[in-house]
Design a protein around this motif. Structure first.
Motif, PDB file in Angstrom:
ATOM      1  N   GLN A   1       1.998  34.889  25.083  1.00 23.02           N
ATOM      2  CA  GLN A   1       2.427  36.286  24.597  1.00 23.02           C
ATOM      3  C   GLN A   1       4.028  35.913  24.357  1.00 23.02           C
ATOM      4  O   GLN A   1       4.699  36.383  23.420  1.00 23.02           O
ATOM      5  CB  GLN A   1       2.253  37.406  25.512  1.00 23.02           C
TER       6      GLN A   1
ATOM      7  N   GLU B   1      -5.859  35.241  16.956  1.00 25.58           N
ATOM      8  CA  GLU B   1      -6.127  36.573  17.608  1.00 25.58           C
ATOM      9  C   GLU B   1      -7.589  36.834  17.676  1.00 25.58           C
ATOM     10  O   GLU B   1      -8.064  36.860  18.962  1.00 25.58           O
ATOM     11  CB  GLU B   1      -5.763  37.907  16.934  1.00 25.58           C
TER      12      GLU B   1
ATOM     13  N   TYR C   1      -3.257  42.040  11.614  1.00 22.52           N
ATOM     14  CA  TYR C   1      -2.567  40.803  10.602  1.00 22.52           C
ATOM     15  C   TYR C   1      -3.361  40.565   9.510  1.00 22.52           C
ATOM     16  O   TYR C   1      -2.432  40.031   8.495  1.00 22.52           O
ATOM     17  CB  TYR C   1      -2.546  39.551  11.756  1.00 22.52           C
TER      18      TYR C   1
ATOM     19  N   GLU D   1       4.409  34.310  21.058  1.00 25.68           N
ATOM     20  CA  GLU D   1       4.187  34.888  19.757  1.00 25.68           C
ATOM     21  C   GLU D   1       5.213  35.963  19.702  1.00 25.68           C
ATOM     22  O   GLU D   1       5.624  36.162  18.546  1.00 25.68           O
ATOM     23  CB  GLU D   1       2.647  35.723  20.146  1.00 25.68           C
TER      24      GLU D   1
ATOM     25  N   VAL E   1       1.065  44.327  23.101  1.00 21.20           N
ATOM     26  CA  VAL E   1      -0.377  43.542  23.586  1.00 21.20           C
ATOM     27  C   VAL E   1       0.453  42.661  24.825  1.00 21.20           C
ATOM     28  O   VAL E   1      -0.287  42.697  26.142  1.00 21.20           O
ATOM     29  CB  VAL E   1      -0.614  42.351  22.749  1.00 21.20           C
TER      30      VAL E   1
ATOM     31  N   GLN F   1      -2.670  33.838  11.724  1.00 23.65           N
ATOM     32  CA  GLN F   1      -2.220  34.440  12.977  1.00 23.65           C
ATOM     33  C   GLN F   1      -3.499  35.251  13.262  1.00 23.65           C
ATOM     34  O   GLN F   1      -3.825  35.418  14.408  1.00 23.65           O
ATOM     35  CB  GLN F   1      -1.055  35.605  12.919  1.00 23.65           C
TER      36      GLN F   1
ATOM     37  N   GLU G   1       3.052  42.895  19.180  1.00 24.61           N
ATOM     38  CA  GLU G   1       3.052  41.718  20.373  1.00 24.61           C
ATOM     39  C   GLU G   1       3.529  42.307  21.567  1.00 24.61           C
ATOM     40  O   GLU G   1       3.118  42.014  22.518  1.00 24.61           O
ATOM     41  CB  GLU G   1       3.710  40.618  19.778  1.00 24.61           C
TER      42      GLU G   1
ATOM     43  N   HIS H   1      -8.444  34.597  20.688  1.00 28.47           N
ATOM     44  CA  HIS H   1      -8.006  35.212  21.919  1.00 28.47           C
ATOM     45  C   HIS H   1      -9.091  36.353  22.361  1.00 28.47           C
ATOM     46  O   HIS H   1      -9.481  36.263  23.588  1.00 28.47           O
ATOM     47  CB  HIS H   1      -6.429  36.114  22.027  1.00 28.47           C
TER      48      HIS H   1
ATOM     49  N   GLU I   1      -7.554  42.578  20.881  1.00 28.23           N
ATOM     50  CA  GLU I   1      -7.387  41.234  20.238  1.00 28.23           C
ATOM     51  C   GLU I   1      -7.894  41.376  18.987  1.00 28.23           C
ATOM     52  O   GLU I   1      -7.448  40.889  17.849  1.00 28.23           O
ATOM     53  CB  GLU I   1      -7.765  40.116  21.059  1.00 28.23           C
TER      54      GLU I   1
HETATM   55 FE1  FEO Z   1      -3.448  37.775  21.071  1.00 31.68          FE
HETATM   56 FE2  FEO Z   1      -0.890  38.231  19.608  1.00 31.68          FE
HETATM   57  O1  FEO Z   1      -1.717  38.378  20.904  1.00 31.68           O
END
Ligand code: FEO
Length: 172
Positions: free
Chosen positions: A127, A50, A24, A130, A97, A46, A94, A53, A17
């Motif tokens: 997810q 992250e 990004y 995203e 992830v 974004q 993504e 997260h 993350e």
């Molecule tokens: Fe935290 Fe974009 O996954």
């Protein structure tokens, strides 16, 4: 304490993350350099999500009495051929992830760790959103981004994205 396999996977996910945030921000750097400040803003926001997260997973580990072990964050190493390339790389990332979180979920299921499954439910939904956002961006770029007026309007739209702390998400 969590099962050590789950704790290890969550620690790895914390790193993924934070790497996502770094990646990004790298996209944001690319777009800022290209003069597309709206795209840069979108990815900067974004990156903040992250980081959130990662912080949620860190908190979950701590709240369960598990150690948080930070690993080195890899440097983003992508170079982009055009303004659509980061958007495509974003969708690809993504998906990576999502697969990673699904794997933790599958392990939690196998170990009957229902608490972790419940914790991950928010991320499973996130997810899905995203991946959809990343896909939508590519579609918009392909539809409107190839002429100067369309690109200008899309850049303006993306400039309007504002960071907001996640609602109904796990504690950070
Ligand atoms: Fe935290 Fe974009 O996954």
């Amino acid at each position: 304490m969590l099962n050590s396999k789950i704790a290890d996977l969550l620690n790895e996910q914390v790193n993924k993350e934070f790497y996502s945030a770094y990646l990004y921000l790298d996209f944001a750097n690319y777009y800022a350099d290209a003069g597309l400040d709206g795209f840069a803003n979108w990815y900067q926001v974004q990156a903040q999500e992250e980081r959130d997260h990662a912080m949620m997973m860190r908190r979950y580990l701590l709240d369960n009495g598990d150690k948080v072990v930070f690993q080195a964050i890899a440097g983003p190493d992508k170079s982009f051929a055009d303004n659509t390339a980061p958007l495509k790389a974003g969708l690809e990332h993504e998906r990576f992830v999502t697969a990673s979180i699904n794997e933790i979920y599958a392990q939690a299921f196998a170990l009957k760790d229902f608490k972790t499954m419940q914790f991950l439910d928010w991320f499973i939904k996130e997810q899905g959103e995203e991946e959809k956002n990343a896909d939508d961006l590519i579609k918009k770029m392909e539809l409107f981004g190839h002429d100067a007026k369309g690109l200008y309007a899309l850049n303006q739209e993306l400039a309007a994205r504002v960071y907001a702390a996640p609602v109904n998400g796990p504690a950070m």
